[in-house]
Write a protein that holds these residues in place. Sequence first.
Motif, mmCIF file in Angstrom:
data_model
loop_
_atom_site.group_PDB
_atom_site.id
_atom_site.type_symbol
_atom_site.label_atom_id
_atom_site.label_comp_id
_atom_site.label_asym_id
_atom_site.label_seq_id
_atom_site.Cartn_x
_atom_site.Cartn_y
_atom_site.Cartn_z
ATOM 1 N N VAL A 133 0.880 -1.184 0.000
ATOM 2 C CA VAL A 133 0.000 0.000 0.000
ATOM 3 C C VAL A 133 0.905 1.218 0.000
ATOM 4 O O VAL A 133 1.425 1.626 1.038
ATOM 5 C CB VAL A 133 -0.923 0.008 1.227
ATOM 6 N N ALA A 134 1.118 1.790 -1.178
ATOM 7 C CA ALA A 134 2.126 2.852 -1.292
ATOM 8 C C ALA A 134 1.795 3.828 -2.410
ATOM 9 O O ALA A 134 1.122 3.469 -3.384
ATOM 10 C CB ALA A 134 3.502 2.234 -1.539
ATOM 11 N N ILE A 135 2.265 5.037 -2.241
ATOM 12 C CA ILE A 135 2.191 6.059 -3.277
ATOM 13 C C ILE A 135 3.525 6.067 -4.004
ATOM 14 O O ILE A 135 4.583 6.221 -3.382
ATOM 15 C CB ILE A 135 1.917 7.459 -2.681
ATOM 16 N N GLN A 136 3.470 5.857 -5.318
ATOM 17 C CA GLN A 136 4.685 5.767 -6.117
ATOM 18 C C GLN A 136 5.086 7.137 -6.676
ATOM 19 O O GLN A 136 4.258 8.055 -6.730
ATOM 20 C CB GLN A 136 4.471 4.778 -7.266
ATOM 21 N N PRO A 137 6.326 7.307 -7.102
ATOM 22 C CA PRO A 137 6.744 8.559 -7.742
ATOM 23 C C PRO A 137 5.868 8.862 -8.961
ATOM 24 O O PRO A 137 5.523 7.958 -9.725
ATOM 25 C CB PRO A 137 8.198 8.275 -8.158
ATOM 26 N N ASN A 138 5.476 10.123 -9.096
ATOM 27 C CA ASN A 138 4.619 10.556 -10.215
ATOM 28 C C ASN A 138 3.302 9.782 -10.257
ATOM 29 O O ASN A 138 2.777 9.485 -11.332
ATOM 30 C CB ASN A 138 5.350 10.393 -11.557
#
Length: 219
Positions: A133-138
């Motif tokens: 559960v993560a927010i990735q670059p861009n």
Amino acid sequence: MATQTFRFVLIFIVVGVQVGLAVLGMGGLAFFFSHPPLEALAIVGCVLLVASMFSEGNLNPGEREDRANRWVLVAFGSILLLISYLPPYTDRMEFWTIDGEITRWIGVTLFAIGGALRLWPVFVLGRRFSGLVAIQPNHKLVTSGIYSVVRNPSYLGLLITTLGWVLAFRSSVGVLITACLIPPLLARIHAEEAMLRSQFGSEFDSYCAHTSRLIPGLY
């Protein structure tokens, strides 16, 4: 390159364990391949495995991750072990089975449909698709295609392909184990949606207003 190699190795280990347990549960390769539907199941599985090699899904924690949700991976792994061995075993022992070759073929069909639905979002999202559960670059919010109907198509695919797997072995026990996927799956969905809401705010709320969370038109 190292990350890609690790992903390939991990996929082969997971698939190898699943297949190995299934063959063990069925009592050997000869018994496993004595049923045409199970031969078809193996072929579909190989096609999905090869297709997954061309995806960019990963386990990247990205810029921001909800580490508290990692327990879900342990739950999924435990259920995968059970689902790999018990349905083939109960099939061989004729324990609480759903009779008929039609059941097996329905299972193979669902396995193929669910597998395709599971992989489709992985290709759509590319490197933004993570097992964490993560927010990735861009990171961008995708709302088109399959995502215009359901917000978590890959998880719907997981449920369908798992149900297909157990039905291919005519296993009522497997259906119950598949149901055990729902609590950790919902926990993962809620964690992901909370993360996306914190990242995209009203844009995500607007998106949620006209889409289903998991099952189109129902939930």
